[in-house]
Design a protein around this motif. Structure first.
Motif, PDB file in Angstrom:
ATOM      1  N   PHE A   8      34.057  31.427  88.895  1.00 43.52           N
ATOM      2  CA  PHE A   8      33.555  32.681  88.341  1.00 43.52           C
ATOM      3  C   PHE A   8      33.441  33.745  89.435  1.00 43.52           C
ATOM      4  CE2 PHE A   8      29.625  35.029  86.667  1.00 43.52           C
ATOM      5  CZ  PHE A   8      30.364  35.840  85.823  1.00 43.52           C
ATOM      6  N   LEU A   9      32.909  33.337  90.588  1.00 42.39           N
ATOM      7  CA  LEU A   9      32.771  34.274  91.704  1.00 42.39           C
ATOM      8  C   LEU A   9      34.136  34.766  92.175  1.00 42.39           C
ATOM      9  CD1 LEU A   9      30.974  35.721  93.764  1.00 42.39           C
ATOM     10  CD2 LEU A   9      31.078  33.655  95.189  1.00 42.39           C
ATOM     11  N   GLN A  10      35.099  33.846  92.244  1.00 43.80           N
ATOM     12  CA  GLN A  10      36.451  34.241  92.655  1.00 43.80           C
ATOM     13  C   GLN A  10      37.047  35.255  91.684  1.00 43.80           C
ATOM     14  OE1 GLN A  10      38.405  30.373  93.028  1.00 43.80           O
ATOM     15  NE2 GLN A  10      38.633  30.748  95.234  1.00 43.80           N
ATOM     16  N   GLN A  11      36.830  35.036  90.399  1.00 42.52           N
ATOM     17  CA  GLN A  11      37.348  35.960  89.389  1.00 42.52           C
ATOM     18  C   GLN A  11      36.733  37.348  89.545  1.00 42.52           C
ATOM     19  OE1 GLN A  11      36.352  33.860  85.826  1.00 42.52           O
ATOM     20  NE2 GLN A  11      38.241  32.648  85.791  1.00 42.52           N
ATOM     21  N   LEU A  12      35.453  37.394  89.878  1.00 47.71           N
ATOM     22  CA  LEU A  12      34.793  38.679  90.077  1.00 47.71           C
ATOM     23  C   LEU A  12      35.338  39.388  91.308  1.00 47.71           C
ATOM     24  CD1 LEU A  12      31.105  37.678  89.253  1.00 47.71           C
ATOM     25  CD2 LEU A  12      32.560  39.189  87.895  1.00 47.71           C
ATOM     26  N   ASN A  13      35.695  38.607  92.336  1.00 45.97           N
ATOM     27  CA  ASN A  13      36.232  39.197  93.566  1.00 45.97           C
ATOM     28  C   ASN A  13      37.670  39.671  93.379  1.00 45.97           C
ATOM     29  OD1 ASN A  13      33.955  38.929  95.166  1.00 45.97           O
ATOM     30  ND2 ASN A  13      34.399  36.795  95.629  1.00 45.97           N
ATOM     31  N   LEU A  42      19.867  30.847  82.807  1.00 43.14           N
ATOM     32  CA  LEU A  42      19.521  32.262  82.750  1.00 43.14           C
ATOM     33  C   LEU A  42      20.260  33.059  83.822  1.00 43.14           C
ATOM     34  CD1 LEU A  42      15.664  32.109  82.032  1.00 43.14           C
ATOM     35  CD2 LEU A  42      17.503  32.704  80.437  1.00 43.14           C
ATOM     36  N   LEU A  43      20.420  32.476  85.002  1.00 46.70           N
ATOM     37  CA  LEU A  43      21.167  33.155  86.064  1.00 46.70           C
ATOM     38  C   LEU A  43      22.626  33.367  85.655  1.00 46.70           C
ATOM     39  CD1 LEU A  43      19.735  31.387  89.251  1.00 46.70           C
ATOM     40  CD2 LEU A  43      19.523  33.811  88.676  1.00 46.70           C
ATOM     41  N   TYR A  44      23.213  32.348  85.062  1.00 45.66           N
ATOM     42  CA  TYR A  44      24.610  32.473  84.646  1.00 45.66           C
ATOM     43  C   TYR A  44      24.756  33.530  83.546  1.00 45.66           C
ATOM     44  CZ  TYR A  44      29.281  31.346  83.011  1.00 45.66           C
ATOM     45  OH  TYR A  44      30.596  31.433  82.646  1.00 45.66           O
ATOM     46  N   GLN A  83      32.454  25.564  88.391  1.00 44.89           N
ATOM     47  CA  GLN A  83      32.585  26.685  87.460  1.00 44.89           C
ATOM     48  C   GLN A  83      32.054  27.978  88.075  1.00 44.89           C
ATOM     49  OE1 GLN A  83      30.419  26.104  83.836  1.00 44.89           O
ATOM     50  NE2 GLN A  83      30.860  28.149  83.018  1.00 44.89           N
ATOM     51  N   TYR A  84      30.963  27.874  88.842  1.00 41.37           N
ATOM     52  CA  TYR A  84      30.361  29.069  89.427  1.00 41.37           C
ATOM     53  C   TYR A  84      31.239  29.624  90.549  1.00 41.37           C
ATOM     54  CZ  TYR A  84      26.351  27.314  86.842  1.00 41.37           C
ATOM     55  OH  TYR A  84      25.536  26.853  85.848  1.00 41.37           O
ATOM     56  N   PHE A  85      31.859  28.749  91.309  1.00 34.31           N
ATOM     57  CA  PHE A  85      32.753  29.194  92.376  1.00 34.31           C
ATOM     58  C   PHE A  85      33.960  29.921  91.784  1.00 34.31           C
ATOM     59  CE2 PHE A  85      36.230  28.502  95.445  1.00 34.31           C
ATOM     60  CZ  PHE A  85      35.649  29.069  96.577  1.00 34.31           C
ATOM     61  N   ILE A 109      24.662  37.742  91.657  1.00 31.01           N
ATOM     62  CA  ILE A 109      24.092  36.611  90.910  1.00 31.01           C
ATOM     63  C   ILE A 109      25.016  35.401  90.999  1.00 31.01           C
ATOM     64  CG2 ILE A 109      23.268  35.811  88.663  1.00 31.01           C
ATOM     65  CD1 ILE A 109      21.531  37.970  89.915  1.00 31.01           C
ATOM     66  N   ALA A 110      26.326  35.625  90.897  1.00 30.68           N
ATOM     67  CA  ALA A 110      27.282  34.519  90.986  1.00 30.68           C
ATOM     68  C   ALA A 110      27.189  33.835  92.349  1.00 30.68           C
ATOM     69  CB  ALA A 110      28.697  35.028  90.741  1.00 30.68           C
ATOM     70  N   LEU A 111      27.033  34.638  93.399  1.00 32.89           N
ATOM     71  CA  LEU A 111      26.875  34.059  94.736  1.00 32.89           C
ATOM     72  C   LEU A 111      25.605  33.217  94.818  1.00 32.89           C
ATOM     73  CD1 LEU A 111      27.865  33.871  97.654  1.00 32.89           C
ATOM     74  CD2 LEU A 111      26.572  35.969  98.161  1.00 32.89           C
ATOM     75  N   GLN A 112      24.546  33.690  94.207  1.00 31.78           N
ATOM     76  CA  GLN A 112      23.289  32.930  94.168  1.00 31.78           C
ATOM     77  C   GLN A 112      23.487  31.590  93.448  1.00 31.78           C
ATOM     78  OE1 GLN A 112      20.065  35.223  92.525  1.00 31.78           O
ATOM     79  NE2 GLN A 112      18.584  33.562  92.680  1.00 31.78           N
ATOM     80  N   LEU A 113      24.265  31.606  92.362  1.00 31.61           N
ATOM     81  CA  LEU A 113      24.555  30.371  91.627  1.00 31.61           C
ATOM     82  C   LEU A 113      25.331  29.385  92.484  1.00 31.61           C
ATOM     83  CD1 LEU A 113      25.483  31.852  88.137  1.00 31.61           C
ATOM     84  CD2 LEU A 113      23.696  30.159  88.536  1.00 31.61           C
ATOM     85  N   VAL A 114      26.302  29.876  93.218  1.00 26.22           N
ATOM     86  CA  VAL A 114      27.105  29.005  94.091  1.00 26.22           C
ATOM     87  C   VAL A 114      26.228  28.368  95.159  1.00 26.22           C
ATOM     88  CG1 VAL A 114      28.928  29.003  95.842  1.00 26.22           C
ATOM     89  CG2 VAL A 114      29.274  30.202  93.670  1.00 26.22           C
ATOM     90  N   GLN A 115      25.301  29.147  95.702  1.00 23.32           N
ATOM     91  CA  GLN A 115      24.418  28.628  96.753  1.00 23.32           C
ATOM     92  C   GLN A 115      23.408  27.625  96.195  1.00 23.32           C
ATOM     93  OE1 GLN A 115      22.872  32.357  98.169  1.00 23.32           O
ATOM     94  NE2 GLN A 115      24.529  32.663  99.645  1.00 23.32           N
TER      95      GLN A 115
END
Length: 758
Positions: free
Chosen positions: A753-758, A716-718, A749-751, A736-742
């Protein structure tokens, strides 16, 4: 096997309670010409114990046993085994049949005599009252039940029974309304003797069920649980005594002797003293318990999550959890083998092993000696009432652990008596008087493992791998692991469990792999066709259904065909149960025969029209076969019968979504969130449906509603992060992506995704 919230869950709760509410059929006609292979010691160790019948003539009857075993006969006479069933006569009927009227759940019952026979006027399968002749009595105390003969060889047990302690009629299930058309009605499957009771209440029973016309030709050698029901057919024994004279030695035909080892004796008694599934169509004393039966594992609603009794488990499933069992304490250490009574009353029974100067003290029990609270059994064997007035004790012999009750909301003996107190009070008192509990209990791993959280597989694996825990607890953990099939470590470990020394663990692992159904498992499952226990072989064959028979390796063809025969004997033997027909449907489906699977599911509903787990699967098969109208009708029927069963709205919603009826699908999934609010997939799919019609606001709301129930749910978070990113809310997506990484640092995959958003 079954799960639901209303009547279907009640069906589960009652299912095996009814095993002891059963009746016994009588059909002692001409015996078929069947061979009986002598049960020698070597035969008992054979990999392939036969399923041959034993001719009734090999059972000589109790009077023959009495000639040499007078003392044992006198003890047995009048016992619960002796009185397990009898013909209805003035001598055997305990109840009043003098025009008495008893009303319960809107049904009026009247009991009377006519022409020297006993009758009950009660509601029949058509919903109308009829006179029914009582042909047999069942049991003696604390209750006696009454048996009626129906067409096609069916024998049924009345729901109204006689309380032989209080001398009054009573309803076995006074709070449970049953409609005449339901499987649980006394005139139908739930109280049918042939399949629910016969195997344990008479000697040398053959059910002889024919699925085509749903009929029985059930036969037995002796009407009750005779000497030979436990010790085996006496013919060979008598011949051995005559030929050997004073130098008699057991040639392997006698069961439950003084030489029987403790765990083996438990295994033999377990045949009737456990919740179980039958693996053969008859019991013939060959092999061991797992060659004929497979026990109910620790699952709700039979047990509480920590293994304490909830529904009736008939002792075995509890006892094998106990330290006593693992220290080779056996049934006859506490119970007289023939009277079935306890050997001693009070704490003297436990003092056979536990020093009274240490344990039969106020310091140990916290209660004044001579009171109920000072009795060992009241703290270590709390019980429950079943069938209205029958009190059964939990045989897991556990130390009271109110601290676990605080953690897991499970019962404990302390608050069971001190009803005005709380679990926390009891836990504090234990610590104050004894100190903090030092011993681990398997429930500390099993209960968290049942939580269905993403990490719950870890305690399950820990329990399953630790051979110091009871086998039944390990096996119970294993069957939960398919819920985490996406974890590579789970799949790897299940394959390793196939080689476990415990046959119960091997069988449960095979079950789990059957649920996962991966062609890559075939090479690991094939060797189990040679397993020493029929339970493992049958489960392995079922799991191998995904393999085309033409692809069976040459070196396995012979054993494959042998186990195939065993498997279909098993399926035929349980085909009078809805679950048996479902098993056949699932096997057929794995073989790629969709129409055949539909036919077998329809057959299952023919004997239990309210089995909505079967109807749900059938609806999905209809959909696969493009029978959309039938699928929709099936879902609507379930909703009509069980309007609060959330899974139906979910499945129906997915069907409507596939048919491009998006608004109707949304309506069904919204109802699903109401009735199954803890299911992540409902919110997930509901959000996707809203997104599909460009309703971003409700798509977001659906995910947030799910996260309110399941705050750290990975999927659900993803989905929420993806939703924000897709709708231009980049910063929210980043958060939310940062929360997933933590939360899930091992998921690259989450890391990314976060990089792509940044």
């Amino acid at each position: 096997m079954y799960q639901n919230k209303q009547k279907f869950s009640k069906f589960v709760l009652q299912f095996c309670l009814l095993l002891s509410v059963c009746v016994l059929v009588l059909s002692c006609g001409e015996e078929k010409k069947e061979t009986y292979k002598k049960v020698a010691t070597e035969k008992k160790k054979s990999v392939f114990a036969s399923t041959d019948s034993i001719p009734d003539a090999h059972f000589l009857g109790d009077k023959t046993c009495k000639e040499c075993h007078q003392n044992q006969f006198e003890k047995w006479q009048g016992s619960h085994h002796d009185k397990s069933m009898d013909v209805a006569t003035k001598q055997t009927v305990l109840a009043d049949f003098n025009g008495e009227v008893f009303k319960s759940q809107g049904v009026t019952n009247r009991f009377f005599q006519k022409n020297g026979n006993f009758y009950a006027n009660t509601e029949g399968p058509d919903g109308k009252n009829h006179d029914y002749k009582i042909v047999y009595v069942f049991g003696v105390t604390p209750l006696q039940q009454y048996i009626v003969q129906f067409p096609n060889g069916h024998y049924q047990c009345l729901r109204t029974a006689w309380d032989s302690v209080k001398n009054k009629w009573f309803d076995l299930y006074p709070d449970f309304k049953v409609v005449h058309s339901e499987w649980l009605h006394w005139s139908r499957g739930g109280l049918n003797w042939n399949n629910m009771c016969a195997d344990c209440h008479s000697t040398n029973v053959r059910k002889n069920y024919t699925q085509e016309d749903h009929s029985y030709d059930t036969k037995f050698a002796l009407i009750n649980v005779s000497c030979e029901a436990c010790h085996g057919p006496g013919k060979q024994h008598v011949e051995d005594v005559k030929t050997q004279g004073g130098s008699y030695r057991n040639t392997g035909t006698m069961q439950m002797t003084l030489d029987t080892k403790p765990k083996e004796l438990v295994d033999q008694c377990a045949r009737c003293h456990m919740r179980r599934e039958m693996l053969t169509d008859r019991f013939n004393f060959e092999g061991t318990m797992l060659d004929h039966y497979y026990p109910q594992l620790i699952t709700e609603p039979t047990y509480y999550a920590d293994g304490q009794i909830l529904d009736e488990d008939y002792v075995y499933g509890s006892f094998v959890q106990s330290k006593m069992y693992h220290e080779n304490v056996t049934c006859t250490n506490c119970h007289d083998a023939h009277t079935l009574e306890r050997k001693f009353e009070g704490n003297k029974l436990c003092a056979q092993c536990h020093l009274p100067e240490k344990y039969d003290t106020e310091e140990h029990s916290f209660h004044k000696l001579g009171t109920e609270g000072a009795l060992c059994i009241n703290c270590h064997m709390p019980g429950r009432f079943y069938m209205g007035n029958d009190f059964r004790r939990d045989h897991s012999f556990r130390i009271p652990r109110p601290d676990l009750s605080v953690k897991y909301n499970t019962p404990n003996a302390c608050v069971g008596c001190h009803k005005d107190k709380t679990d926390q009070w009891a836990a504090d008192e234990i610590v104050k008087r004894k100190g903090a509990p030092k011993e681990n209990h398997f429930s500390d791993l099993l209960v968290p493992g049942l939580s269905k959280t993403p990490e719950a597989y870890k305690p399950l694996l820990q329990l399953a791998k630790d051979a110091s825990y009871p086998e039944i607890a390990r096996a119970s953990a294993i069957v939960e692991l398919p819920n985490y099939r996406n974890q590579a470590i789970v799949r790897k470990q299940l394959l390793e469990f196939l080689n476990d020394p415990s046959p119960l663990v091997r069988a449960s692992s095979t079950d789990a792999l059957n649920d996962i159904s991966d062609i890559n498992n075939v090479s690991y499952l094939l060797p189990l066709l040679n397993d020493e226990k029929r339970a493992v072989r049958i489960k392995a064959f079922s799991a191998l259904a995904i393999l085309d028979e033409q692809q069976v390796p040459q070196n396995y063809k012979s054993v494959y065909n042998k186990v195939k025969k065993e498997y279909f004997i098993y399926l035929d033997g349980i085909s009078d149960f809805t679950g048996g027909r479902i098993n056949r449907a699932n096997y057929t489906l794995k073989k790629g025969d969709l129409l055949g699977a539909i036919k077998h599911y329809e057959s299952a509903l023919a004997i239990d029209n309210l089995n909505n787990m079967a109807r749900t699967n059938l609806a999905n098969l209809y959909y696969q076969n493009k029978q959309y109208k039938k699928a929709e009708k099936a879902f609507k029927t379930i909703i009509e019968q069980e309007p609060e069963y959330g899974a139906t709205y979910y499945s129906y919603g997915l069907l409507l979504a596939e048919l491009q009826r998006t608004k109707d699908a949304i309506q069904q999934l919204e109802l699903a969130t109401k009735y199954m609010p803890d299911n992540e997939r409902v919110y997930y799919n509901l959000s996707l449906l809203y997104s599909g019609i460009k309703d971003a606001k409700n798509a977001e709301k659906s995910i947030l509603r799910g996260l309110k129930k399941l705050p750290k749910n990975e999927n659900l978070l993803y989905l929420l992060a993806y939703h924000y990113a897709n709708n231009g809310e980049k910063q929210k997506a980043k958060n939310i992506a940062l929360q997933l990484v933590q939360l899930f640092p091992n998921n690259a995959q989450y890391f990314t995704f976060l990089q792509q958003l940044n």
